[in-house]
Design an enzyme around this catalytic site. Structure first.
Site, PDB file in Angstrom:
ATOM      1  N   GLN A  46      25.828 -30.385  40.517  1.00 51.53           N
ATOM      2  CA  GLN A  46      25.228 -29.475  39.650  1.00 51.53           C
ATOM      3  C   GLN A  46      25.785 -29.244  37.904  1.00 51.53           C
ATOM      4  O   GLN A  46      26.748 -29.580  37.836  1.00 51.53           O
ATOM      5  CB  GLN A  46      26.257 -27.855  40.618  1.00 51.53           C
ATOM      6  N   GLU A  52      34.408 -26.192  44.914  1.00 51.92           N
ATOM      7  CA  GLU A  52      33.586 -26.574  43.441  1.00 51.92           C
ATOM      8  C   GLU A  52      34.518 -26.336  42.698  1.00 51.92           C
ATOM      9  O   GLU A  52      35.521 -26.086  42.836  1.00 51.92           O
ATOM     10  CB  GLU A  52      32.928 -24.884  44.069  1.00 51.92           C
ATOM     11  N   HIS A 102      37.666 -24.660  33.952  1.00 53.63           N
ATOM     12  CA  HIS A 102      35.919 -24.452  33.595  1.00 53.63           C
ATOM     13  C   HIS A 102      36.160 -23.575  31.999  1.00 53.63           C
ATOM     14  O   HIS A 102      34.659 -23.845  32.135  1.00 53.63           O
ATOM     15  CB  HIS A 102      36.752 -22.816  34.976  1.00 53.63           C
ATOM     16  N   ASP A 117      34.730 -27.411  38.195  1.00 48.51           N
ATOM     17  CA  ASP A 117      33.739 -27.785  36.645  1.00 48.51           C
ATOM     18  C   ASP A 117      34.275 -28.988  36.457  1.00 48.51           C
ATOM     19  O   ASP A 117      35.684 -29.016  36.244  1.00 48.51           O
ATOM     20  CB  ASP A 117      33.914 -26.593  36.500  1.00 48.51           C
ATOM     21  N   GLU A 125      31.123 -29.599  38.978  1.00 46.93           N
ATOM     22  CA  GLU A 125      29.552 -29.235  38.483  1.00 46.93           C
ATOM     23  C   GLU A 125      30.050 -30.162  36.366  1.00 46.93           C
ATOM     24  O   GLU A 125      31.827 -30.204  36.064  1.00 46.93           O
ATOM     25  CB  GLU A 125      30.067 -27.951  37.892  1.00 46.93           C
ATOM     26  N   HIS A 151      34.653 -21.734  45.199  1.00 44.14           N
ATOM     27  CA  HIS A 151      34.272 -21.909  44.197  1.00 44.14           C
ATOM     28  C   HIS A 151      36.089 -21.585  42.958  1.00 44.14           C
ATOM     29  O   HIS A 151      36.755 -20.703  43.353  1.00 44.14           O
ATOM     30  CB  HIS A 151      34.010 -20.504  43.860  1.00 44.14           C
ATOM     31  N   ARG A 152      36.269 -22.709  42.363  1.00 37.91           N
ATOM     32  CA  ARG A 152      36.899 -22.896  41.767  1.00 37.91           C
ATOM     33  C   ARG A 152      38.411 -22.823  42.598  1.00 37.91           C
ATOM     34  O   ARG A 152      39.134 -22.417  42.823  1.00 37.91           O
ATOM     35  CB  ARG A 152      37.216 -22.419  40.973  1.00 37.91           C
TER      36      ARG A 152
HETATM   37  O1  G3P Z   1      29.048 -23.562  39.980  1.00 39.60           O
HETATM   38  C1  G3P Z   1      28.244 -22.375  40.046  1.00 39.60           C
HETATM   39  C2  G3P Z   1      29.818 -21.303  39.734  1.00 39.60           C
HETATM   40  O2  G3P Z   1      30.810 -21.454  38.865  1.00 39.60           O
HETATM   41  C3  G3P Z   1      28.638 -21.220  37.980  1.00 39.60           C
HETATM   42  O3  G3P Z   1      29.588 -20.542  36.657  1.00 39.60           O
HETATM   43  O4  G3P Z   1      30.612 -20.231  34.682  1.00 39.60           O
HETATM   44  O5  G3P Z   1      31.869 -20.191  36.988  1.00 39.60           O
HETATM   45  O6  G3P Z   1      30.502 -22.144  36.401  1.00 39.60           O
HETATM   46  P1  G3P Z   1      30.749 -20.915  36.161  1.00 39.60           P
HETATM   47 CA    CA Z   2      31.466 -23.982  37.723  1.00 40.97          CA
END
Ligand code: G3P
Ligand code: CA
Length: 352
Positions: free
Chosen positions: A231, A78, A93, A80, A171, A51-52
């Site tokens: 996503q 992952e 993000h 954003d 995302e 995540h990130r």
């Molecule tokens: O993409 C899954 C999760 O990252 C969604 O929340 O705010 O961390 O992008 P956020």
């Molecule tokens: Ca995300």
């Protein structure tokens, strides 16, 4: 009844109730119940998303975070995705740059302006690493000072560049602010050979089970049909992706507030199904009755953001198909996939 018997019953009751709960949960949504659904769309099971990047260990969405995640063996990187004023796709993000850069020093009058008001050249003047050293002193490293905001093109280079071949889990963040961003993402991935045509490796075969025996631990998601997953919290954005690249798996993100806004959990699933998407709920919703409902609609479910090993155990027991985590090292270790427990060796490998 004698007092001793009453006390024994009172002491045993929580254990019995807990055992009944786990039995109920197992019957409803056993571990592995979404394995076949994942396989059908060419997504690894369980899928472990950095995540990130390895954002618990390095500045989020930067080069060291993604290099580290790749070297550790994450299934997906992952990110954003947003866009600069002059049209460059970047990984970031927040809407603005105040939390993760030194913008207050470099552009004090624009510290709270949204990222789309900055050109790429302006963003490159920012230090996107020093904040991490202050916020996470236990993981601080001199080499994080001055790291830059990453472009999507550079993220693709990282995904393409190592021994492990992770996928990309992208995302669209606040997509209403970036008209046309879905096409731009699809076009870039197509130009880079990630979408649009069958790769030689995909033609061979495409599942982790078919990984050659000489390298059974090598991540090969890049070679699977689900090498890219898109996503979004925006169903409209997912609908655009569906029109542009229907073969790419889509994941509708939501949280408890989405359920409240839409009236029920079923309504949220209807929304996801309307754009032919899978489910990405908050980890606070990772209960077996939700996972079971999602699977019964033919959707896989990846929960965000799960950082503790006890949470990973619990969510796995409740039948999840994958998790987003800031601590990809902990997740890989939990699932028996961390090759080397000494993280310092990975940092040396990536030169940070
Ligand atoms: O993409 C899954 C999760 O990252 C969604 O929340 O705010 O961390 O992008 P956020
Ligand atoms: Ca995300």
């Amino acid at each position: 009844m004698r007092l001793k018997t009453v006390l024994i019953i009172i002491a045993a009751l929580p254990v019995v109730l807990l055992a009944l709960f786990f039995l109920y949960s197992y019957l409803l949504s056993p571990p592995g119940s979404g394995r076949d659904l994942s396989r059908e769309i060419g997504v690894p099971f369980p899928a472990l998303m950095a995540h990130r990047g390895a954002s618990g260990l390095a500045p989020e969405e930067t080069r060291p975070a993604y290099l580290l995640a790749r070297e550790l063996g994450a299934d997906y990187l992952e990110a954003d995705i947003q866009r600069t004023k002059d049209g460059v796709l970047i990984a970031l993000h927040d809407d603005d740059l105040s939390r993760t850069t030194n913008i207050a020093e470099v552009f004090p009058d624009r510290a709270k302006d949204s990222v789309d008001t900055f050109t790429y050249a302006e963003l490159q003047k920012l230090d996107a690493g020093s904040w991490f050293n202050k916020t996470h002193p236990q993981w601080a490293r001199p080499s994080f000072v001055g790291v830059k905001i990453l472009t999507l093109a550079e993220l693709i280079d990282i995904a393409d560049g190592g021994y492990h071949k992770p996928g990309l889990y992208l995302e669209t963040k606040s997509p209403e602010r970036f008209p046309g961003i879905e096409k731009q993402i699809v076009d870039l991935l197509t130009a880079r050979g990630w979408l649009g045509k069958q790769t030689a490796l995909e033609a061979e075969e495409s599942s982790l089970e078919e990984t050659p025996m000489d390298a059974p631990d090598r991540v090969r998601v890049r070679e699977m049909p689900g090498r890219v997953i898109v996503q979004s919290f925006s169903a409209d954005s997912l609908e655009i992706f569906r029109e542009l690249a229907p073969e790419v798996p889509r994941v509708f993100l939501f949280g408890q507030y989405t359920v409240e806004e839409m009236g029920s959990f079923e309504s949220v699933l209807e929304q996801a199904l309307a754009v032919d998407s899978h489910a990405g709920p908050s980890g606070y919703m990772a209960w077996p009755w939700y996972t079971s409902k999602i699977h019964s609609r033919g959707m896989i479910v990846h929960y965000y953001t799960i950082n503790q090993s006890w949470q990973m155990w619990l969510i796995n027991q409740f039948g999840a198909d994958g998790i987003f985590t800031d601590r990809i090292d902990i997740a890989l270790d939990y699932f028996g996939r961390l090759e080397e427990p000494d993280l310092e060796q990975y940092f040396q490998k990536i030169d940070y």
